[in-house]
Design a protein around this motif. Sequence first.
Motif, mmCIF file in Angstrom:
data_model
loop_
_atom_site.group_PDB
_atom_site.id
_atom_site.type_symbol
_atom_site.label_atom_id
_atom_site.label_comp_id
_atom_site.label_asym_id
_atom_site.label_seq_id
_atom_site.Cartn_x
_atom_site.Cartn_y
_atom_site.Cartn_z
ATOM 1 N N ALA A 257 0.830 -1.207 0.000
ATOM 2 C CA ALA A 257 0.000 0.000 0.000
ATOM 3 C C ALA A 257 0.861 1.253 0.000
ATOM 4 O O ALA A 257 0.566 2.229 -0.711
ATOM 5 C CB ALA A 257 -0.934 -0.011 1.208
ATOM 6 N N ASN A 258 1.953 1.256 0.774
ATOM 7 C CA ASN A 258 2.845 2.418 0.815
ATOM 8 C C ASN A 258 3.471 2.687 -0.549
ATOM 9 O O ASN A 258 3.627 3.846 -0.964
ATOM 10 C CB ASN A 258 3.935 2.225 1.865
ATOM 11 N N LEU A 259 3.852 1.625 -1.251
ATOM 12 C CA LEU A 259 4.381 1.799 -2.606
ATOM 13 C C LEU A 259 3.316 2.399 -3.522
ATOM 14 O O LEU A 259 3.599 3.312 -4.306
ATOM 15 C CB LEU A 259 4.847 0.450 -3.168
ATOM 16 N N HIS A 260 2.098 1.900 -3.414
ATOM 17 C CA HIS A 260 1.005 2.418 -4.241
ATOM 18 C C HIS A 260 0.744 3.889 -3.947
ATOM 19 O O HIS A 260 0.532 4.692 -4.876
ATOM 20 C CB HIS A 260 -0.270 1.606 -3.993
ATOM 21 N N VAL A 271 -7.820 8.435 -7.454
ATOM 22 C CA VAL A 271 -7.808 7.004 -7.755
ATOM 23 C C VAL A 271 -8.553 6.206 -6.681
ATOM 24 O O VAL A 271 -9.435 5.401 -6.980
ATOM 25 C CB VAL A 271 -6.362 6.484 -7.888
ATOM 26 N N ILE A 272 -8.174 6.431 -5.427
ATOM 27 C CA ILE A 272 -8.789 5.668 -4.330
ATOM 28 C C ILE A 272 -10.025 6.435 -3.856
ATOM 29 O O ILE A 272 -9.990 7.158 -2.847
ATOM 30 C CB ILE A 272 -7.795 5.429 -3.185
ATOM 31 N N THR A 273 -11.096 6.303 -4.590
ATOM 32 C CA THR A 273 -12.338 7.011 -4.259
ATOM 33 C C THR A 273 -13.177 6.247 -3.246
ATOM 34 O O THR A 273 -14.035 6.831 -2.587
ATOM 35 C CB THR A 273 -13.156 7.249 -5.541
ATOM 36 N N LYS A 304 -10.030 -1.129 -9.784
ATOM 37 C CA LYS A 304 -9.453 -2.444 -10.067
ATOM 38 C C LYS A 304 -8.388 -2.330 -11.155
ATOM 39 O O LYS A 304 -7.324 -2.957 -11.082
ATOM 40 C CB LYS A 304 -10.547 -3.415 -10.494
ATOM 41 N N GLU A 305 -8.653 -1.500 -12.159
ATOM 42 C CA GLU A 305 -7.678 -1.277 -13.225
ATOM 43 C C GLU A 305 -6.434 -0.580 -12.689
ATOM 44 O O GLU A 305 -5.310 -0.892 -13.082
ATOM 45 C CB GLU A 305 -8.315 -0.453 -14.352
ATOM 46 N N TRP A 306 -6.635 0.367 -11.793
ATOM 47 C CA TRP A 306 -5.497 1.067 -11.204
ATOM 48 C C TRP A 306 -4.634 0.125 -10.373
ATOM 49 O O TRP A 306 -3.409 0.190 -10.437
ATOM 50 C CB TRP A 306 -5.977 2.231 -10.333
ATOM 51 N N MET A 307 -5.253 -0.736 -9.600
ATOM 52 C CA MET A 307 -4.491 -1.695 -8.809
ATOM 53 C C MET A 307 -3.625 -2.560 -9.721
ATOM 54 O O MET A 307 -2.442 -2.816 -9.431
ATOM 55 C CB MET A 307 -5.439 -2.572 -7.991
ATOM 56 N N LYS A 308 -4.205 -2.999 -10.832
ATOM 57 C CA LYS A 308 -3.468 -3.823 -11.801
ATOM 58 C C LYS A 308 -2.310 -3.025 -12.400
ATOM 59 O O LYS A 308 -1.190 -3.518 -12.522
ATOM 60 C CB LYS A 308 -4.414 -4.303 -12.896
ATOM 61 N N LYS A 309 -2.566 -1.771 -12.760
ATOM 62 C CA LYS A 309 -1.544 -0.920 -13.373
ATOM 63 C C LYS A 309 -0.374 -0.672 -12.422
ATOM 64 O O LYS A 309 0.796 -0.736 -12.810
ATOM 65 C CB LYS A 309 -2.182 0.412 -13.784
ATOM 66 N N ASN A 311 0.634 -2.532 -9.853
ATOM 67 C CA ASN A 311 1.410 -3.758 -9.634
ATOM 68 C C ASN A 311 2.248 -4.131 -10.848
ATOM 69 O O ASN A 311 3.354 -4.659 -10.703
ATOM 70 C CB ASN A 311 0.477 -4.898 -9.230
ATOM 71 N N GLU A 312 1.753 -3.829 -12.019
ATOM 72 C CA GLU A 312 2.544 -4.064 -13.235
ATOM 73 C C GLU A 312 3.771 -3.159 -13.263
ATOM 74 O O GLU A 312 4.857 -3.581 -13.673
ATOM 75 C CB GLU A 312 1.688 -3.847 -14.489
ATOM 76 N N GLU A 313 3.590 -1.930 -12.827
ATOM 77 C CA GLU A 313 4.737 -1.015 -12.799
ATOM 78 C C GLU A 313 5.782 -1.475 -11.797
ATOM 79 O O GLU A 313 6.977 -1.458 -12.076
ATOM 80 C CB GLU A 313 4.282 0.402 -12.448
ATOM 81 N N ILE A 314 5.334 -1.913 -10.625
ATOM 82 C CA ILE A 314 6.263 -2.406 -9.607
ATOM 83 C C ILE A 314 7.012 -3.629 -10.107
ATOM 84 O O ILE A 314 8.222 -3.774 -9.888
ATOM 85 C CB ILE A 314 5.510 -2.703 -8.296
ATOM 86 N N GLN A 315 6.299 -4.515 -10.785
ATOM 87 C CA GLN A 315 6.933 -5.711 -11.349
ATOM 88 C C GLN A 315 7.994 -5.336 -12.374
ATOM 89 O O GLN A 315 9.006 -6.036 -12.526
ATOM 90 C CB GLN A 315 5.868 -6.613 -12.005
ATOM 91 N N GLY A 316 7.788 -4.230 -13.051
ATOM 92 C CA GLY A 316 8.752 -3.782 -14.049
ATOM 93 C C GLY A 316 10.082 -3.353 -13.480
ATOM 94 O O GLY A 316 11.090 -3.273 -14.180
ATOM 95 N N TRP A 317 10.125 -3.088 -12.174
ATOM 96 C CA TRP A 317 11.385 -2.702 -11.520
ATOM 97 C C TRP A 317 12.256 -3.901 -11.232
ATOM 98 O O TRP A 317 13.465 -3.760 -11.029
ATOM 99 C CB TRP A 317 11.107 -1.999 -10.198
ATOM 100 N N ILE A 318 11.636 -5.070 -11.160
ATOM 101 C CA ILE A 318 12.371 -6.269 -10.735
ATOM 102 C C ILE A 318 13.200 -6.857 -11.873
ATOM 103 O O ILE A 318 12.713 -6.933 -12.996
ATOM 104 C CB ILE A 318 11.386 -7.338 -10.207
#
Length: 318
Positions: A257-260, A271-273, A304-309, A311-318
């Motif tokens: 959550a902190n990363l998000h 985003v988090i409405t 839901k789309e934002w959560m997916k987006k 996590n995809e960005e975070i995965q891109g750092w690995i």
Amino acid sequence: MGEKIEFPKNYELYLKQAMEQFNAGNMQEAANYFKEAYSIEQDKTVNTFYVTALYQIGAYRKAKEIADTQFVFYQSEERLYAFYTSVLIKAHFFDQATQIIKKELTKMKNLDSIAVWQALSEMNINEKAEDEHQKEKRHQEILKNAFSMGNQSFEKQAQTIKEIETLPLDLFIKAAKTLLANPFVNGIAKASVIEHLILHQVNESFTIDWFTEQRTIVPIKLTMLAKNKTVQIVAALLKEEIENNDPVLYQAIHQEANLHFMLLYPFIDEVITLPDYWIDLYRERYEIDYQAEMIDSTAHLLMKEWMKKLNEEIQGWI
């Protein structure tokens, strides 16, 4: 067990070894032995030898620290006070050195004394100028590094941000304008920059590339991440619903959550409405049997789309 007791013979041994190394020109070894001797007995003469050894190996700030423990002694004799002043200069305490030099030059002195203090004054001016030159050179290197952040790895960007935060505010602002608008600088780095600008109450407009959108922000009008109302609500819900029941799960979700939050900052509220549903999305990801309530409203689908987006960005750092 009680404290270690040093015997007089240890002091004599350390001092003997220190002087042998000092006379042989091995200043690092001498400093090590003087340190041990001085920790047992704070002798004024040992202090001057210890400070001299530190001075010779370039440990100027440590030399000042040790000299300050016998400051009155250094003031008692002009030769010692001049040496102390040279330590100040080398340790880059330029203002303090300037005050001493000016005061000493106002006293009635012989020509030799005047020459010593005038030489120290010139040394102070030259050292200060060189220090400013090196700082400016370092600042330009940091700026150059900041301007190329888009080509750096996630880890390198984090390191660069720490360096940028050491810049004077005017140069930091210059770097911030470039990297906030750079689409290849990660959102966490941008969040750090924005918070630094807020801390300094910067009242200028900045263009920020935020998930391919060009936005405009004015730092002084923003709140720090931790004070964001949505962040506080989500954090409270996580504690209430998860921490007491499953502390391990709570830590995992809390970190994500902190990363998000950092990635979404400073537009988290857009985003988090629905904070309750945002928590549901975390639980759905981490709890095998948990099923978020299926509501096909636009707000739920967008989150839901934002959560997916994210996590995809975070995965891109690995």
